[in-house]
Motif scaffolding. Structure first.
Motif, PDB file in Angstrom:
ATOM      1  N   UNK A 508       0.836  -1.209   0.000  1.00  0.00           N
ATOM      2  CA  UNK A 508       0.000   0.000   0.000  1.00  0.00           C
ATOM      3  C   UNK A 508       0.872   1.261   0.000  1.00  0.00           C
ATOM      4  N   UNK A 509       1.593   1.428  -1.092  1.00  0.00           N
ATOM      5  CA  UNK A 509       2.545   2.533  -1.196  1.00  0.00           C
ATOM      6  C   UNK A 509       1.834   3.811  -1.611  1.00  0.00           C
ATOM      7  N   UNK A 510       2.529   4.930  -1.428  1.00  0.00           N
ATOM      8  CA  UNK A 510       1.990   6.220  -1.858  1.00  0.00           C
ATOM      9  C   UNK A 510       2.284   6.394  -3.341  1.00  0.00           C
ATOM     10  N   UNK A 511       1.267   6.500  -4.169  1.00  0.00           N
ATOM     11  CA  UNK A 511       1.518   6.681  -5.606  1.00  0.00           C
ATOM     12  C   UNK A 511       2.179   8.024  -5.893  1.00  0.00           C
ATOM     13  N   UNK A 518      -4.568  13.417  -6.601  1.00  0.00           N
ATOM     14  CA  UNK A 518      -4.935  14.826  -6.714  1.00  0.00           C
ATOM     15  C   UNK A 518      -6.134  15.084  -5.803  1.00  0.00           C
ATOM     16  N   UNK A 519      -5.921  15.688  -4.630  1.00  0.00           N
ATOM     17  CA  UNK A 519      -7.020  15.879  -3.673  1.00  0.00           C
ATOM     18  C   UNK A 519      -8.176  16.687  -4.248  1.00  0.00           C
ATOM     19  N   UNK A 520      -9.372  16.349  -3.783  1.00  0.00           N
ATOM     20  CA  UNK A 520     -10.589  16.978  -4.266  1.00  0.00           C
ATOM     21  C   UNK A 520     -10.893  18.290  -3.553  1.00  0.00           C
ATOM     22  N   UNK A 530      -2.188  12.606   5.659  1.00  0.00           N
ATOM     23  CA  UNK A 530      -2.041  11.847   6.911  1.00  0.00           C
ATOM     24  C   UNK A 530      -1.644  10.397   6.661  1.00  0.00           C
ATOM     25  N   UNK A 531      -1.724   9.947   5.412  1.00  0.00           N
ATOM     26  CA  UNK A 531      -1.394   8.546   5.131  1.00  0.00           C
ATOM     27  C   UNK A 531       0.113   8.328   5.124  1.00  0.00           C
TER      28      UNK A 531
END
Length: 573
Positions: A508-511, A518-520, A530-531
């Protein structure tokens, strides 16, 4: 009821000490054992390490229906089982800070009486005969405090109408469980106000996640989740007005059932702002198995709770509905001639889920598809509307109920809630009524969308799989978005939670690069930032399965099929 003025911190400390004092000396851990446990990131095996062989064997069962079967068959006595669970709960509280009340003596005497009855008659006292059941600290048990996390109600019962009733009042569902042979032995921790997705209060402090101490156990039935994750309960009773049995279940890797509010009795149960009944809190169950949830629902409905609580709709357990849906698959989840059709909500389009949640949803979808069931994308009316309406009702009294309880001792709001629950004027009646209409409009739009899913193949979606939260068990203080559960409360739908997997830092890596998220919006951005794969590693991932109102039998059967499909998929892989 006015309690004599006294420093709230002293009273809270005395309460903490009194809880520990109720643990028998032979069950108290040595300082070095406590220190060792608290250094462990994953504490789920600690309780087992301190049990005798027979006790460990009983606790390893992890299925409430099997435990009552063992007692009925004479393999274990009620006293043996109760002793094992009391000891486990004692250890769990010492390492996990998850209990508000301990009444082991009362439980052991109850178990002895049940054994005497069984020996004399050869019959059990009901379907729950000898089964230890834990209770969220909202449920009244005679002779035991109910503080609901408020210092001002230490030594009494929160929610009683007359001070002379202190310690004499009993919640209806408490009486129902006892009438079916249950053994009640402890009450579990919850957050101040109940309206919080973590478990913190000024009495016992914070309850963390046994699977990963970096994270929260969830809320508001968080102590129940932690106790079961530590192996010290297989069936507990909680409540849910915004996700409170679903969030801790998902965060702690267990199962839960949130019924439609009027299915089970809430009579004489302590609550926050009890006069707000447009969107009612509901009694729900948490268990280490789907069978445990089924057992609890069957047992309580068999008492005909509607005869004593006029708020309960008179619907007995409907075996024909349970059988109908259970027949849609074989024992390993493989679809029958009429496969299930299940929707998948991948995102609510407000706050996107973290990588472990997306992977969990995909694992469920893949397992169902491999078993021959139909899986379709679910795209209902925008859930932000329902979130706004639901939260407005939770805050409609301006915090006056909460502050009336705080005033009894002078305790402050915990820091996490200071901004959210500042005292304000109550909502205007006309605004209240307008919001009611907005809520009804949303329910109708959602129902229309659900009905439209029959287009194309003539089969309507049976249930919907969706996240419980946009993250696995959350980092304390970083639970920014509760809409995934609150929307279901607004519509009073039936829901169950099943565990799926655990967060894995290697997967479960950070893409990044072209795949970067791209946050909404600002809340989505905070949630995403926070992830941290390292911090979340090992956190349980669960999903909620949602059906419409009063479809508890249906959702239990489908939860069993989904669980079987996941097990089948894991075996094949």
């Amino acid at each position: 009821m006015t309690i004599p003025a006294q420093d709230w911190q002293i009273r809270a400390a005395e309460k903490r000490e009194s809880i520990l004092a109720r643990i028998p000396n032979e069950w108290k851990l040595a300082p070095e054992d406590l220190e060792k446990a608290k250094r462990q990131r994953d504490m789920t095996g600690v309780v087992r390490d301190h049990l005798e062989a027979t006790e460990a064997s009983i606790l390893a069962t992890k299925d409430a229906s099997n435990i009552v079967g063992y007692i009925k068959d004479g393999i274990y006595s009620a006293l043996q089982v109760t002793t094992a669970f009391c000891k486990a709960a004692a250890i769990a509280h010492q390492i996990g800070n998850c209990l508000h009340e301990i009444f082991f003596d009362q439980a052991l005497e109850r178990a002895k009486a049940l054994d005497a009855h069984f020996e004399e008659t050869g019959t059990v006292c009901g379907p729950l005969h000898g089964l230890p059941i834990s209770l969220k600290d909202q449920f009244h048990v005679k002779g035991v405090d109910t503080t609901m996390g408020y210092v001002g109600w230490i030594g009494s019962n929160l929610g009683i109408k007359d001070p002379k009733d202190a310690h004499n009042i009993e919640s209806q569902i408490t009486a129902e469980l006892l009438s079916q042979g249950a053994v009640l032995y402890c009450k579990t921790s919850l957050p101040q106000t109940l309206l919080f997705g973590e478990t913190k209060n000024n009495i016992i402090g914070e309850t963390l996640n046994p699977h990963n101490r970096n994270l929260s156990c969830g809320g508001s039935s968080g102590g129940e989740g932690a106790l079961q994750a530590l192996g010290a309960s297989v069936l507990g009773v909680g409540t849910d007005i915004g996700g409170s049995v679903r969030i801790p279940a998902a965060f702690n890797g267990i199962f839960s059932l949130k019924p439609t509010p009027e299915r089970l009795s809430y009579r004489d149960v302590a609550n926050t702002n009890p006069g707000q009944n447009t969107y009612r809190s509901t009694v729900g169950f948490m268990s280490t198995s789907v069978a445990g949830l089924e057992l609890a629902l069957r047992a309580t409905l068999s008492t005909k709770p509607w005869e004593r609580d006029p708020a309960v709709v008179p619907i007995p357990f409907r075996q024909e509905i349970f059988d109908e849906y259970q027949s849609r698959a074989s024992g390993d989840g493989t679809a029958s001639s009429k496969p299930l059709k299940l929707g998948i909500l991948w995102t609510d389009r407000a706050v996107g889920p973290h990588p472990p949640i997306i992977r969990g949803l995909q694992e469920v979808a893949d397992a169902l598809t491999a078993a021959g069931h139909k899986v379709v994308d679910w795209d209902p009316p925008i859930q932000a509307i329902a979130k706004r309406v639901h939260v407005s009702f939770l805050l409609a009294d301006g915090g006056h109920d909460i502050h009336s309880h705080l005033a009894l001792s002078g305790e402050p709001l915990i820091p996490d809630l200071e901004e959210h629950f500042q005292l304000k004027p109550p909502m205007d009646l006309l605004e209240y009524q307008d919001l009611t209409l907005q809520g009804l409009d949303y329910e109708a739009a959602y129902s229309d969308y659900w009905n439209s899913t029959s287009q194309g193949d003539g089969q309507i979606v049976d249930a919907v799989i969706m996240p419980v939260a946009p993250h696995a068990a959350v980092i304390p203080g970083k639970y920014y978005h509760t809409a995934y559960t609150e929307v279901i409360n607004l519509m009073n739908y039936s829901a169950a939670v099943v565990p799926v997997t655990k967060a894995d830092k290697a997967i479960d890596i950070v893409p990044d690069g072209d795949d970067a998220y791209d946050p909404l919006n600002d809340v989505d951005k905070r949630n995403w930032e926070a992830y941290d794969p390292e911090i979340y590693d090992g956190a349980p991932v669960g999903v909620q399965i949602v059906a419409r109102k009063f479809e508890e039998e249906k959702i239990l059967a489908i939860a069993g099929i989904v669980t079987a499909c996941l097990k089948r998929g894991a075996t094949q892989n």
